[in-house]
Motif scaffolding. Structure first.
Motif, PDB file in Angstrom:
ATOM      1  N   PHE A  77       0.851  -1.314  -0.011  1.00 23.15           N
ATOM      2  CA  PHE A  77       0.290   0.081   0.309  1.00 23.15           C
ATOM      3  C   PHE A  77       0.586   1.150  -0.365  1.00 23.15           C
ATOM      4  CE2 PHE A  77      -2.498   2.998   2.148  1.00 23.15           C
ATOM      5  CZ  PHE A  77      -3.343   3.438   1.668  1.00 23.15           C
ATOM      6  N   LYS A  78       2.181   1.159   0.908  1.00 20.37           N
ATOM      7  CA  LYS A  78       3.045   2.283   0.696  1.00 20.37           C
ATOM      8  C   LYS A  78       3.138   2.820  -0.673  1.00 20.37           C
ATOM      9  CE  LYS A  78       2.475   4.030   5.593  1.00 20.37           C
ATOM     10  NZ  LYS A  78       2.599   5.573   5.198  1.00 20.37           N
ATOM     11  N   THR A  79       3.643   1.392  -0.824  1.00 18.31           N
ATOM     12  CA  THR A  79       4.596   1.519  -2.691  1.00 18.31           C
ATOM     13  C   THR A  79       3.471   1.561  -3.432  1.00 18.31           C
ATOM     14  OG1 THR A  79       6.109   0.039  -1.482  1.00 18.31           O
ATOM     15  CG2 THR A  79       6.527   0.728  -3.870  1.00 18.31           C
ATOM     16  N   SER A  80       2.668   1.392  -3.358  1.00 22.75           N
ATOM     17  CA  SER A  80       1.666   2.011  -4.471  1.00 22.75           C
ATOM     18  C   SER A  80       1.162   3.425  -4.576  1.00 22.75           C
ATOM     19  CB  SER A  80       0.378   0.903  -4.391  1.00 22.75           C
ATOM     20  OG  SER A  80       1.143  -0.453  -4.824  1.00 22.75           O
ATOM     21  N   THR A  81       1.609   3.767  -3.501  1.00 17.87           N
ATOM     22  CA  THR A  81      -0.085   5.308  -2.948  1.00 17.87           C
ATOM     23  C   THR A  81       1.970   6.185  -3.486  1.00 17.87           C
ATOM     24  OG1 THR A  81      -0.966   4.460  -1.024  1.00 17.87           O
ATOM     25  CG2 THR A  81      -0.344   6.752  -0.854  1.00 17.87           C
ATOM     26  N   GLU A  91       4.861   1.691 -13.650  1.00 16.33           N
ATOM     27  CA  GLU A  91       5.821   1.776 -12.493  1.00 16.33           C
ATOM     28  C   GLU A  91       4.362   1.293 -11.515  1.00 16.33           C
ATOM     29  OE1 GLU A  91       6.344   4.072 -13.882  1.00 16.33           O
ATOM     30  OE2 GLU A  91       8.067   4.884 -14.813  1.00 16.33           O
ATOM     31  N   ALA A  92       3.649   1.980 -10.781  1.00 20.65           N
ATOM     32  CA  ALA A  92       2.273   1.136  -9.723  1.00 20.65           C
ATOM     33  C   ALA A  92       1.969  -0.037 -10.113  1.00 20.65           C
ATOM     34  CB  ALA A  92       1.019   2.276  -9.871  1.00 20.65           C
ATOM     35  N   ILE A  93       1.455  -0.213 -11.552  1.00 22.67           N
ATOM     36  CA  ILE A  93       0.488  -1.311 -11.817  1.00 22.67           C
ATOM     37  C   ILE A  93       2.103  -2.225 -12.307  1.00 22.67           C
ATOM     38  CG2 ILE A  93      -0.677  -2.020 -13.805  1.00 22.67           C
ATOM     39  CD1 ILE A  93      -1.568   0.116 -14.218  1.00 22.67           C
ATOM     40  N   THR A  94       3.202  -2.053 -12.374  1.00 20.79           N
ATOM     41  CA  THR A  94       4.074  -3.287 -12.435  1.00 20.79           C
ATOM     42  C   THR A  94       4.113  -3.792 -11.368  1.00 20.79           C
ATOM     43  OG1 THR A  94       4.759  -2.557 -14.828  1.00 20.79           O
ATOM     44  CG2 THR A  94       6.051  -4.210 -13.608  1.00 20.79           C
ATOM     45  N   TRP A  95       4.184  -3.067 -10.875  1.00 17.12           N
ATOM     46  CA  TRP A  95       4.299  -3.168  -9.394  1.00 17.12           C
ATOM     47  C   TRP A  95       3.278  -3.944  -8.076  1.00 17.12           C
ATOM     48  CZ3 TRP A  95       8.207  -3.466  -5.087  1.00 17.12           C
ATOM     49  CH2 TRP A  95       7.951  -4.009  -3.526  1.00 17.12           C
ATOM     50  N   PHE A  96       1.860  -3.522  -8.671  1.00 17.74           N
ATOM     51  CA  PHE A  96       0.804  -4.841  -8.169  1.00 17.74           C
ATOM     52  C   PHE A  96       0.969  -5.703  -9.039  1.00 17.74           C
ATOM     53  CE2 PHE A  96      -3.641  -5.994  -8.622  1.00 17.74           C
ATOM     54  CZ  PHE A  96      -4.190  -5.958  -7.346  1.00 17.74           C
ATOM     55  N   ILE A 101       1.640 -12.187  -8.275  1.00 19.62           N
ATOM     56  CA  ILE A 101       2.275 -13.021  -9.248  1.00 19.62           C
ATOM     57  C   ILE A 101       3.219 -13.960  -7.905  1.00 19.62           C
ATOM     58  CG2 ILE A 101       3.982 -13.654  -9.453  1.00 19.62           C
ATOM     59  CD1 ILE A 101       3.592 -11.928 -12.175  1.00 19.62           C
ATOM     60  N   SER A 102       3.312 -13.033  -6.561  1.00 19.04           N
ATOM     61  CA  SER A 102       4.355 -12.715  -5.609  1.00 19.04           C
ATOM     62  C   SER A 102       3.146 -13.589  -4.853  1.00 19.04           C
ATOM     63  CB  SER A 102       4.765 -12.115  -4.734  1.00 19.04           C
ATOM     64  OG  SER A 102       5.872 -11.783  -6.174  1.00 19.04           O
ATOM     65  N   LEU A 146       7.298  -2.278 -21.334  1.00 14.03           N
ATOM     66  CA  LEU A 146       7.866  -1.887 -19.978  1.00 14.03           C
ATOM     67  C   LEU A 146       9.733  -2.800 -20.302  1.00 14.03           C
ATOM     68  CD1 LEU A 146       5.711  -2.013 -17.108  1.00 14.03           C
ATOM     69  CD2 LEU A 146       6.359  -0.157 -18.664  1.00 14.03           C
ATOM     70  N   GLY A 147      10.064  -2.869 -21.697  1.00 12.81           N
ATOM     71  CA  GLY A 147      10.926  -3.137 -21.990  1.00 12.81           C
ATOM     72  C   GLY A 147      11.559  -4.720 -22.904  1.00 12.81           C
ATOM     73  N   THR A 148      10.520  -5.059 -21.923  1.00 11.15           N
ATOM     74  CA  THR A 148      10.121  -7.020 -22.798  1.00 11.15           C
ATOM     75  C   THR A 148       9.198  -6.630 -22.863  1.00 11.15           C
ATOM     76  OG1 THR A 148       9.728  -8.110 -21.015  1.00 11.15           O
ATOM     77  CG2 THR A 148      11.788  -7.435 -21.676  1.00 11.15           C
ATOM     78  N   ALA A 149       8.266  -7.761 -24.384  1.00  6.41           N
ATOM     79  CA  ALA A 149       7.305  -8.013 -24.379  1.00  6.41           C
ATOM     80  C   ALA A 149       5.901  -8.620 -23.158  1.00  6.41           C
ATOM     81  CB  ALA A 149       6.789  -9.069 -25.882  1.00  6.41           C
ATOM     82  N   ASP A 150       7.013  -9.292 -22.621  1.00 12.66           N
ATOM     83  CA  ASP A 150       6.609 -10.109 -21.273  1.00 12.66           C
ATOM     84  C   ASP A 150       5.672  -9.134 -20.211  1.00 12.66           C
ATOM     85  OD1 ASP A 150       6.707 -12.475 -22.513  1.00 12.66           O
ATOM     86  OD2 ASP A 150       9.280 -12.973 -21.165  1.00 12.66           O
ATOM     87  N   LEU A 151       6.085  -7.958 -20.044  1.00 16.82           N
ATOM     88  CA  LEU A 151       5.651  -7.012 -19.287  1.00 16.82           C
ATOM     89  C   LEU A 151       4.745  -6.441 -19.704  1.00 16.82           C
ATOM     90  CD1 LEU A 151       9.139  -6.248 -17.459  1.00 16.82           C
ATOM     91  CD2 LEU A 151       6.943  -8.021 -16.435  1.00 16.82           C
ATOM     92  N   ALA A 152       4.678  -5.615 -21.017  1.00 13.96           N
ATOM     93  CA  ALA A 152       2.989  -5.289 -21.590  1.00 13.96           C
ATOM     94  C   ALA A 152       2.179  -5.483 -21.035  1.00 13.96           C
ATOM     95  CB  ALA A 152       3.567  -5.948 -23.164  1.00 13.96           C
ATOM     96  N   LEU A 153       1.807  -4.268 -20.440  1.00 10.65           N
ATOM     97  CA  LEU A 153      -0.001  -4.259 -20.175  1.00 10.65           C
ATOM     98  C   LEU A 153      -0.690  -3.765 -20.548  1.00 10.65           C
ATOM     99  CD1 LEU A 153       2.061  -1.819 -17.108  1.00 10.65           C
ATOM    100  CD2 LEU A 153       1.477  -3.929 -17.167  1.00 10.65           C
ATOM    101  N   SER A 154      -1.790  -4.458 -20.386  1.00 10.32           N
ATOM    102  CA  SER A 154      -3.009  -4.112 -21.446  1.00 10.32           C
ATOM    103  C   SER A 154      -3.936  -2.514 -20.859  1.00 10.32           C
ATOM    104  CB  SER A 154      -4.036  -5.476 -20.719  1.00 10.32           C
ATOM    105  OG  SER A 154      -4.863  -5.320 -19.915  1.00 10.32           O
ATOM    106  N   GLU A 155      -4.029  -2.538 -22.516  1.00 11.23           N
ATOM    107  CA  GLU A 155      -5.405  -1.373 -21.650  1.00 11.23           C
ATOM    108  C   GLU A 155      -6.102  -1.550 -20.533  1.00 11.23           C
ATOM    109  OE1 GLU A 155      -8.471  -0.608 -24.879  1.00 11.23           O
ATOM    110  OE2 GLU A 155      -8.162  -2.320 -25.430  1.00 11.23           O
ATOM    111  N   TRP A 156      -6.730  -2.476 -20.206  1.00 16.24           N
ATOM    112  CA  TRP A 156      -7.685  -2.936 -19.165  1.00 16.24           C
ATOM    113  C   TRP A 156      -7.118  -2.410 -17.463  1.00 16.24           C
ATOM    114  CZ3 TRP A 156     -11.843  -2.432 -21.020  1.00 16.24           C
ATOM    115  CH2 TRP A 156     -11.940  -2.851 -22.257  1.00 16.24           C
ATOM    116  N   GLU A 157      -5.833  -3.259 -17.714  1.00 18.76           N
ATOM    117  CA  GLU A 157      -5.162  -2.872 -16.507  1.00 18.76           C
ATOM    118  C   GLU A 157      -5.007  -1.723 -16.081  1.00 18.76           C
ATOM    119  OE1 GLU A 157      -1.512  -5.522 -15.184  1.00 18.76           O
ATOM    120  OE2 GLU A 157      -1.644  -5.920 -17.315  1.00 18.76           O
TER     121      GLU A 157
END
Length: 993
Positions: A77-81, A91-96, A101-102, A146-157
């Motif tokens: 929560f702190k990091t995302s805020t 970066e916030a969506i990638t972090w989430f 996943i973790s 975001l650098g690679t195709a594996d980290l590409a974000l969709s528009e819904w995110e």
């Protein structure tokens, strides 16, 4: 205090201490608004905590996972805020994503798995609220790499609705897991009396029991078993359905605003299921009614099956029999043939309709026909009543071209012939198709047309037919097998005999399947029939709606019935050419041959040849005369009867473009005629369209009205064409400055001298094909204003009725004396009274009754100016060879100034003259200077006089007489003339002796 570096913190021996250290430093950095340093230490604490998962032994397993997830939740929560407030949305969506996943696999023991799903739901909910309340704009790019195709974000995110949807999804998982754990737990029914003494510990994510020992309070650690019982007791107190519905509603509204219809329907369907489970059938049905439209349009059969199942169950509980039958029939006709059950999105579950299979379709089919047969009842939850289809509550379904029930019953009707003669039989093919899984036996089939006389009924020859209702008695009844098999056309061919003309169309095909159950299908044409959308791409045998493939591609459900052959003659005749302004008489005759005429109506329409509207003669419309080039003035009967003498059952309605006249009753062999009076206001071709309608017998209710149409093109022509010419008096030439010094671009108006006599010649040419009789020609002043000029014509030129043959031109001479100076003088109009002088008119109508036609010709405006100098020449009308004659030249000054005039006289080959050829004279104001020359003719015949040129020094203008006005005839000897009195004051020359 200086913040310790990463190297210094390695001196701590415990992961827990490192987490505490990093958290404290991050909080201190955040207090100093050092966001970068705070993010770095929060990130370190989060990664250390992730390494602790499954390694600590201090707490029991269940409580250990709870504590780790709780602390990780706070760090996340702190990091995302911080990231969102810093504008780092990506970066916030990638972090989430990495956070989920973790921890998504750290479920823990199965009996407390609901804690994990509750935690997962809370992660998506919190991040959705953070993303929604973030002050930074969300990027509009649909795909951000975001650098690679594996980290590409969709528009819904990037949309909060995406996370609200998953928050509701995991909360449903939590509810399912909790229900399963409570079912399997042996102590689920026991009440934990000590649950109220459990409170959060001083450590984040831990719980302890609060005990009282005397005056002191101590905290006692819980075992996993005690914590599990505490968790059960706490979760049983809350209802998750309302929260799930709230999350889905927010997602549904957001997707709807984004025009993401499919995602909105997905969320709406899950929200409707929550309403359905909660017993809120009204809201559930409202959502499902909108969702089912999209699934039908997209052709998603599996999803459509489940939605229809819920709608069917809603109608069952509400007791709406008609909707229940409609949804059930649509379910039974869906293209679902697999024997496997329907797969939900998460697990193998079936909706209220059961598994989507052929067997289930057959079960629904049997259930519905048992209900409509009256064998079973529909139990309703609301009101605790049962509903039954019987004589008091019959059931009737309508299927149109866009109804989803076209899958259940599809009706095709094709006429074998597009044109039908009245009273002659023609064949039609009625075809029925059904996608219901079992054979349907139709008790009775009613075919309806727009002409009720052609309706007929087909009864099932293999089943005892019910009695025909009183409203259907008198209809033609046929019999045939009416067993309708799945996906196979049932062909029925019959002959019908139409009696009335016009369009004959099959409108409805009504199938009666049980005593009190009917389905009304709108008839469709095979040529324009659309495929069943849901069955279009299914693996099935394609068949034609008719046995004849050619008829399947061209057949129509409507045909045109021709009108009976009229046994009367409609004769249109013209009495002569149509002339503009004249009342043109056009005879119309109705003659009966083999039919008697009753209630006859004659409709007259005047149409534009290039295309004009055919106005209905029964509509009263007001038109101005100026807007009509051709006008219908009236209709006269054979004896000149007028409208006031006609009976009350007669009609006579005349308007400018059309007319309606009643024709009296005529026996076989009789005739009736009338004359149309038409007037052309402008030359224009017009189409005269005459329609005659009548009944061949006096019984209008059973008789067919017969129509006869005739048309004739008539061109209105101009009778008289006018022209005019301005001339100067003989041997008189005024100096008009506007003629000499014309300005480019000025109005091209004729110039006349003021207070001088000018000659106006008016010509009227007969442009018609018939002789004209002219009565008079006169001038009229427009608007009644006094004309500032004098217009005269001599008594010698008075016009008596004169005949003018085609192509002949009549001329009349007027004298014009302008009295005022004007740049645009209105001379008025010339009025000519005339009429046709054909032999036919003379024989048919007396001259006393013929009306004169008044035709006006507007004269153009003229320019009137005062000429400063006027040149007059005086000489005898003829000359004799060798005899001298006097040639006088007079220059008149009409100004108040002394005029210097240069005069020159040229030589002429036919004359010898005496005197000066060129000199300058001065003419006093308002006076006249005369020059005299003696000329001796040297040759006979027409000779050109010496050319005179006058130049005004003041106006720098020169003028000279025209060549035509400077010619005189020279006789070889003196002629002798005789005159004869012809009695009308006209002098005619007699041949010279």
């Amino acid at each position: 205090m200086k913040i310790k570096t990463r190297v210094e913190k390695k001196s701590f021996n415990s992961h827990e201490l490192n987490v505490r250290y990093c958290f404290k430093v991050a909080v201190y950095a955040e207090f100093r608004r050092d966001w970068v340093e705070a993010l770095r230490f929060y990130d370190d604490a989060y990664h250390i905590l992730r390494e602790m998962a499954g390694t600590t032994k201090k707490l029991p397993l269940i409580q250990c996972l709870v504590q780790i997830k709780t602390v990780a939740e706070q760090l996340h929560f702190k990091t995302s805020t911080l990231l969102l407030h810093g504008g780092k949305v990506v970066e916030a969506i990638t972090w989430f994503r990495q956070h989920i996943i973790s921890y998504r696999r750290l479920v823990g023991p199965a009996d407390v798995a609901f804690l994990h799903w509750e935690w997962m739901s809370r992660q998506f909910l919190v991040f959705a609220e953070l993303l929604e309340t973030s002050s930074k704009a969300i990027p509009g790019n649909s795909n951000i790499a975001l650098g690679t195709a594996d980290l590409a974000l969709s528009e819904w995110e990037f949309q909060p609705a995406y996370y609200y949807q998953f928050a509701a999804h995991y909360l449903k998982e939590k509810r399912t897991s909790l229900d399963l754990s409570l079912t399997m737990s042996e102590t689920a029914d026991e009440i934990d009396r000590n649950a109220e003494s459990v409170v959060p510990s001083i450590y984040v994510g831990q719980f302890a029991r609060l005990l009282e020992l005397g005056d002191a309070l101590i905290m006692q650690s819980l075992t996993d078993e005690e914590y599990t019982r505490y968790a059960f007791s706490e979760r049983k107190r809350f209802q998750d359905s309302s929260e799930i519905t709230a999350f889905l509603k927010k997602a549904y509204e957001t997707f709807t605003n984004l025009k993401a219809q499919r995602m909105a329907c997905f969320c709406g369907f899950h929200m409707a299921k929550e309403y359905f489970v909660a017993g809120d059938l009204s809201n559930a049905k409202q959502l499902l009614d909108g969702i089912v439209l999209l699934y039908r349009q997209e052709g998603w059969v599996t999803l459509l099956w489940e939605v229809l199942g819920y709608l069917r169950e809603c109608s069952r509980k509400c007791g709406t029999v008609k909707e229940f039958v409609e949804y059930s029939l649509e379910l039974a006709a869906l293209p679902v043939s697999s024997d496997s059950g329907i797969q939900s999105f998460r697990r193998n579950e079936c909706g209220p309709a059961g598994p989507a299979s052929l067997a289930q379709r057959e079960i629904i089919h049997k259930e519905i026909f048992e209900l409509v047969s009256g064998e079973t009842r529909l139990a309703s939850v609301e009101g605790n009543t049962d509903h039954k289809v019987n004589e008091e509550t019959p059931l009737h379904l309508d299927i149109d071209l866009v109804s989803p029930l076209r899958l259940v019953l599809l009706a095709s009707v094709a006429f074998h012939e597009p044109m039908i003669k009245p009273g002659v039989s023609t064949l039609i093919t009625v075809s029925l198709l059904s996608q219901l899984p079992l054979t349907v036996d139709i008790d009775e089939l009613e075919i309806q047309f727009n002409q009720s006389e052609c309706n007929f009924i087909i009864t099932n020859s293999e089943r005892p037919s019910a009695a025909i209702s009183s409203g259907q008695k008198g209809c033609r009844v046929e019999s045939a097998p009416l067993a309708l098999n799945t996906n196979r056309w049932l062909y029925l061919m019959y002959a019908i005999k139409p009696e009335l003309s016009g369009k004959l169309e099959c409108t409805y095909v009504i199938a009666k399947m049980r005593p009190h159950f009917t389905i009304c299908c709108g008839a469709e044409s095979p040529a324009s029939m659309e495929d069943l959308p849901l069955w279009k791409f299914e693996d099935r045998v394609e068949t034609f709606p008719t046995r004849d493939p050619a008829l399947a591609f061209s057949g129509q459900k409507a045909a045109q019935v021709e009108e009976p052959e009229p046994q009367v003659d409609l004769i249109l005749g013209a009495a002569g050419p149509a002339l503009v302004g004249e009342c043109f008489t056009f005879p119309v005759t109705v003659a009966s041959k083999d039919h008697a005429i009753f209630s006859g109506e004659l409709k007259i329409n005047l149409l534009d040849v290039k295309g004009g509207g055919l106005f209905s003669p029964r509509e009263a419309e007001l038109f101005s005369t100026d807007s009509h080039h051709v006008e219908l003035l009236g209709v006269t009967g054979p004896e000149g009867e007028d409208e006031s003498l006609m009976g009350p059952d007669k009609i006579k309605k005349i308007q400018q473009s059309f007319g309606l006249v009643s024709v009296p009753t005529l026996k076989d062999g009789e005739s009736w005629s009338c004359k149309l009076q038409i007037k052309w206001h402008r030359p224009k071709p017009a189409m005269l369209f005459v329609s005659f309608g009548y009944f061949p017998d006096s019984n209008e209710s059973t008789s067919q009205r017969i129509h006869l149409h005739k048309s004739l093109q008539i061109e209105g022509k101009t009778a008289v064409v006018f022209s005019h010419q301005f001339m100067l008096p003989f041997h008189q030439d005024p100096l008009l400055l506007s003629r000499i010094k014309s300005v480019p671009g000025s109005d091209d108006l004729a110039s006349l001298p003021m207070n001088e006599t000018s000659i106006l010649v008016i010509s009227a040419k007969n442009c018609s094909e018939v002789p004209l009789l002219l009565q008079s020609m006169s001038f009229e002043v427009d608007g009644g204003i006094e004309r500032p000029c004098t217009l005269e014509h001599s008594a010698m030129d008075m016009l008596c009725p004169a005949h003018l043959i085609p192509g002949e031109e009549f001329k009349k001479v007027f004298t014009v004396i302008p009295e005022v100076e004007s740049s645009s003088l209105d001379l008025g109009s010339v009025s000519l009274r005339w009429r046709s002088d054909s032999e036919m008119e003379v024989l048919s109508t007396s001259a006393a009754t013929q009306e004169w036609v008044l035709t006006k010709h507007k004269l153009p405006d003229v320019k009137v100016e005062l000429p400063p100098l006027v040149l007059n020449r005086e000489l005898p009308p003829y000359a004799v060879l060798g005899d001298p004659l006097m040639y006088l030249i007079k220059i008149r000054n009409q100004t108040q100034l002394l005029q210097e005039v240069k005069f020159s006289l040229g030589d002429a080959q036919g004359f010898v003259l005496s005197g000066s050829h060129s000199y300058t004279v001065f003419v006093l104001p308002k006076s006249e200077h005369t020059l005299g020359y003696k000329l001796v003719p040297l040759a006979s015949g027409p000779q050109q006089l010496p050319q005179v040129t006058v130049i005004s020094a003041r106006y720098s203008a020169a003028f000279q007489p025209s060549i035509a006005a400077s010619t005189v005839f020279v006789f070889p000897s003196k002629p002798q003339f005789k005159t004869t009195d012809i009695g009308d004051n006209k002098l005619e020359p007699v041949a010279a002796e």
